[in-house]
Design an enzyme around this catalytic site. Sequence first.
Site, short mmCIF file in Angstrom:
data_model
loop_
_atom_site.label_atom_id
_atom_site.label_comp_id
_atom_site.label_asym_id
_atom_site.label_seq_id
_atom_site.Cartn_x
_atom_site.Cartn_y
_atom_site.Cartn_z
N ASP A 160 3.34 67.93 141.02
CA ASP A 160 2.06 68.34 140.47
C ASP A 160 1.77 67.59 139.17
OD1 ASP A 160 4.17 69.64 139.19
OD2 ASP A 160 3.18 71.59 139.08
N GLY B 192 5.39 74.19 141.65
CA GLY B 192 4.11 73.61 141.26
C GLY B 192 3.47 72.68 142.26
N ASP C 208 5.24 65.22 132.73
CA ASP C 208 5.01 65.16 131.29
C ASP C 208 6.14 64.40 130.61
OD1 ASP C 208 6.88 67.37 131.24
OD2 ASP C 208 5.21 68.74 131.33
#
Length: 184
Positions: A104, A48, A107
């Site tokens: 990137d 990512g 979360d």
Amino acid sequence: MQLTDIADDLDSTLYTEKQIHDKIAELAARIDADYAGETLLLVGVLKGAVMVMADLARALTLPIEMDWMAVSSYGSGTQSSGVVRILKDLDTDLTGRKVLIVEDIIDSGLTLSWLRANLESRGAASVEICALLRKPKAAKVDVDVRYAGFEIANEFVIGYGLDYGEKYRNLRGIGVLAPHVYGD
């Protein structure tokens, strides 16, 4: 590929290519100031972070080296599993090095928390984090992110390196993936 090319797969557009590049330039200026006169090792997290890492590296003016790790806590789903696996390790000795992990998105924070501790245990002089996106409401552990780009809602986002089932990474912007695409 542009976000307009997959409009039927999106709920909304979050950030355009220009907004992303402006944010990366802002982050690079802060990093340049903080590490002036030093050589910094950028550690990109595959897959990512490829776009973020490439654009950040080009925006920096200080001497850098780059290396890559591939770690996984996702598989093919949309939720973090919390179990971290190293798929590709670093080639660089971290002893005494100033390290900047480039991500990137953050979360849950579980993978990044584990990764930071792992790199610190290898003798790095310092380990800091730069992430383009952060989902504060999805956090399961608190991760100190020195260079954070955008804070976003807890939605499934794609583009600019972010994928769903290995698709959409090459989008020039970032959008919210429509639920009908991933079946939730």
